[in-house]
Design an enzyme around this catalytic site. Structure first.
Site, mmCIF file in Angstrom:
data_model
loop_
_atom_site.group_PDB
_atom_site.id
_atom_site.type_symbol
_atom_site.label_atom_id
_atom_site.label_comp_id
_atom_site.label_asym_id
_atom_site.label_seq_id
_atom_site.Cartn_x
_atom_site.Cartn_y
_atom_site.Cartn_z
ATOM 1 N N LYS A 111 8.304 13.386 7.799
ATOM 2 C CA LYS A 111 7.519 13.185 9.036
ATOM 3 C C LYS A 111 8.134 13.967 10.193
ATOM 4 O O LYS A 111 7.432 14.565 11.004
ATOM 5 C CB LYS A 111 7.455 11.685 9.403
ATOM 6 C CG LYS A 111 6.430 10.930 8.610
ATOM 7 C CD LYS A 111 4.994 11.251 9.047
ATOM 8 C CE LYS A 111 3.971 10.688 8.107
ATOM 9 N NZ LYS A 111 3.266 11.567 7.228
ATOM 10 N N LYS A 195 2.666 15.773 -3.569
ATOM 11 C CA LYS A 195 2.138 14.452 -3.951
ATOM 12 C C LYS A 195 0.718 14.289 -3.399
ATOM 13 O O LYS A 195 0.443 14.728 -2.288
ATOM 14 C CB LYS A 195 3.072 13.411 -3.324
ATOM 15 C CG LYS A 195 2.764 11.985 -3.589
ATOM 16 C CD LYS A 195 3.661 11.096 -2.722
ATOM 17 C CE LYS A 195 3.094 10.979 -1.314
ATOM 18 N NZ LYS A 195 3.776 10.017 -0.445
ATOM 19 N N LYS A 198 -2.926 10.087 1.040
ATOM 20 C CA LYS A 198 -4.022 9.677 1.920
ATOM 21 C C LYS A 198 -4.129 10.618 3.108
ATOM 22 O O LYS A 198 -5.188 10.820 3.660
ATOM 23 C CB LYS A 198 -3.707 8.290 2.506
ATOM 24 C CG LYS A 198 -3.822 7.135 1.600
ATOM 25 C CD LYS A 198 -3.390 5.856 2.348
ATOM 26 C CE LYS A 198 -2.283 5.154 1.609
ATOM 27 N NZ LYS A 198 -1.684 4.012 2.271
HETATM 28 P P1 TYM Z 1 1.596 3.465 0.690
HETATM 29 O O1 TYM Z 1 0.489 2.764 1.389
HETATM 30 O O2 TYM Z 1 2.014 4.796 1.208
HETATM 31 O O3 TYM Z 1 1.274 3.615 -0.820
HETATM 32 C C1 TYM Z 1 0.863 2.503 -1.600
HETATM 33 C C2 TYM Z 1 1.375 2.640 -3.015
HETATM 34 O O4 TYM Z 1 0.821 3.813 -3.615
HETATM 35 C C3 TYM Z 1 1.871 4.568 -4.206
HETATM 36 N N1 TYM Z 1 1.499 5.999 -4.152
HETATM 37 C C4 TYM Z 1 1.488 6.805 -5.212
HETATM 38 N N2 TYM Z 1 1.784 6.605 -6.502
HETATM 39 C C5 TYM Z 1 1.637 7.649 -7.353
HETATM 40 N N3 TYM Z 1 1.226 8.876 -6.960
HETATM 41 C C6 TYM Z 1 0.918 9.132 -5.678
HETATM 42 N N4 TYM Z 1 0.496 10.348 -5.323
HETATM 43 C C7 TYM Z 1 1.040 8.076 -4.735
HETATM 44 N N5 TYM Z 1 0.812 7.972 -3.397
HETATM 45 C C8 TYM Z 1 1.099 6.696 -3.068
HETATM 46 C C9 TYM Z 1 3.092 4.254 -3.366
HETATM 47 O O5 TYM Z 1 4.294 4.532 -4.040
HETATM 48 C C10 TYM Z 1 2.906 2.787 -3.082
HETATM 49 O O6 TYM Z 1 3.383 2.003 -4.158
HETATM 50 N N6 TYM Z 1 5.719 1.286 2.417
HETATM 51 C C11 TYM Z 1 4.613 1.085 1.507
HETATM 52 C C12 TYM Z 1 3.878 -0.205 1.786
HETATM 53 C C13 TYM Z 1 4.795 -1.386 1.837
HETATM 54 C C14 TYM Z 1 5.420 -2.006 0.714
HETATM 55 C C15 TYM Z 1 6.184 -3.060 1.261
HETATM 56 C C16 TYM Z 1 5.388 -1.759 -0.674
HETATM 57 C C17 TYM Z 1 5.173 -2.053 2.950
HETATM 58 N N7 TYM Z 1 6.024 -3.053 2.609
HETATM 59 C C18 TYM Z 1 6.944 -3.894 0.424
HETATM 60 C C19 TYM Z 1 6.162 -2.600 -1.493
HETATM 61 C C20 TYM Z 1 6.931 -3.641 -0.946
HETATM 62 C C21 TYM Z 1 3.635 2.247 1.663
HETATM 63 O O7 TYM Z 1 3.544 2.830 2.720
HETATM 64 O O8 TYM Z 1 2.863 2.501 0.613
#
Ligand code: TYM
Length: 331
Positions: A111, A195, A198
């Site tokens: 970022k 990767k 979103k």
């Molecule tokens: P976030 O919203 O960025 O992503 C949600 C989940 O999707 C997975 N992910 C992927 N997996 C495989 N390939 C990809 N290209 C890909 N893009 C995203 C992420 O690894 C994630 O599992 N910080 C977290 C949200 C969060 C969280 C937590 C998760 C907040 N508190 C506590 C677990 C436990 C996040 O921003 O995920």
């Protein structure tokens, strides 16, 4: 019985990466564990976001959770901002981590590179601490996430260890990452060195499959995926990142091993393989999206699920927070 916890940030339209890397697998945990799955809405504020867009994304995520098979009778489904305890715990635990440790987080460094330093809010920097608090508040053992979140869970593990060592007791449970077998890191179809995300910008958004895309768009995106000048369907992420990414997607949807895919498509051209990948994706996504649409229209149901989930989650969160407040001397 283990406690399982995970969440997704409502920052944009969900992608196939989010689906395969995380919530497609969540329902497998709910029969034999205590499962807590939430919408990480406070985390969505770490970058500027339109209020209406954020609000709509929050409901999308809970509807996707339900469509994927999560059952509110078996899994506690809730919204992060309903659990006030998480913000108190964050204020406490932010003192148990060093600036240097947070500066090393890959997502933060990305970022900083992407944005002008002046636009980096303090929330992006401290984000992994709030994530650790999400995990600790339910005494979670297992955190199923995609590969990009592994470093954050490891950091949570380190905070827990440090806290326990300082107060000489097992006050915070040590969490462990669970990565899916296939699909832990789905890459952008146009630029398979990145990767699938979103927030991918318009130049490479053709390489992102959004769950809201229709059948025709999904098929077109897969058929146009960047591959290589070779013709063999072989798994080799270094030299054949595009094909290897498609193999991962196929493996995840068909629940087969890489060697089986290589065998099945021996002698087939890339067009035939891509069509099979598109078929595999759509076979599952079409009924899934129909279920999503039904849940998404029933806002009263979604609100009720959030309400019930918050009251169940807060009962546990309250106990854990009380324990930690006593340990540090606040109570
Ligand atoms: P976030 O919203 O960025 O992503 C949600 C989940 O999707 C997975 N992910 C992927 N997996 C495989 N390939 C990809 N290209 C890909 N893009 C995203 C992420 O690894 C994630 O599992 N910080 C977290 C949200 C969060 C969280 C937590 C998760 C907040 N508190 C506590 C677990 C436990 C996040 O921003 O995920």
């Amino acid at each position: 019985m283990s406690r399982v916890l995970s969440g997704i940030k409502p920052t944009g339209k969900l992608t196939l990466g989010n689906y395969l890397g995380s919530f497609r697998n969540f329902h497998n945990y709910q029969a034999e564990n205590e499962t807590f799955i939430f919408v990480a809405d406070l985390h969505a504020l770490t970058l500027p976001i339109e209020p209406d867009y954020l609000n709509s994304n929050i409901y999308d995520i809970i509807a996707y959770y339900l469509a994927s098979g999560l059952d509110p009778e078996k899994t506690v489904l809730f919204k992060q901002s309903d659990i006030y305890e998480v913000s108190v715990l964050d204020t406490i635990l932010i003192n148990y981590i060093y600036m240097g440790e947070l500066s090393r987080m890959i997502q933060y460094k990305e970022k900083v590179k992407e944005l002008n330093n002046a636009k980096i809010g303090v929330g992006i920097f401290t984000y992994p601490v709030l994530m650790a608090c999400d995990i600790f508040l339910y005494d979670s053992d297992i955190v199923p996430v995609g590969e990009d979140q592994r470093q954050h869970v490891e950091l949570a593990h380190d905070i827990a260890r440090r806290f326990n060592a300082r107060y000489k007791g097992e006050y915070i449970k040590l969490p462990h990452t669970a990565l899916p077998k296939a699909g832990k890191r789905i890459m952008n179809l146009v630029d398979p060195s990145r990767k699938m995300s979103k927030s991918d910008d318009s130049a490479i958004s053709k390489g992102v499959i959004y769950l809201e895309d229709n059948e025709k768009t999904i098929r077109k995106k897969i058929m146009s995926a960047v591959t290589d000048s070779d013709t063999k369907v072989i798994y080799d992420p270094t030299n054949k990142p595009g094909i290897s990414n498609l193999i991962n997607i196929y493996c995840a949807f068909k629940n087969v091993e890489v060697s089986e895919v290589e065998k099945r498509f021996e002698g087939a051209n890339y067009g035939t393989f891509k069509k099979a990948v598109a078929d595999a994706v759509l076979e599952e996504l079409i009924p899934f999206k129909e279920k999503f649409n039904t849940y998404r229209q029933n806002k009263a149901l979604l609100d009720q699920i959030f309400k019930d989930g918050a009251s169940k989650a807060r009962k546990i969160a309250d106990k854990v927070l009380d324990r930690i407040m006593k340990v540090v001397g606040l109570r």
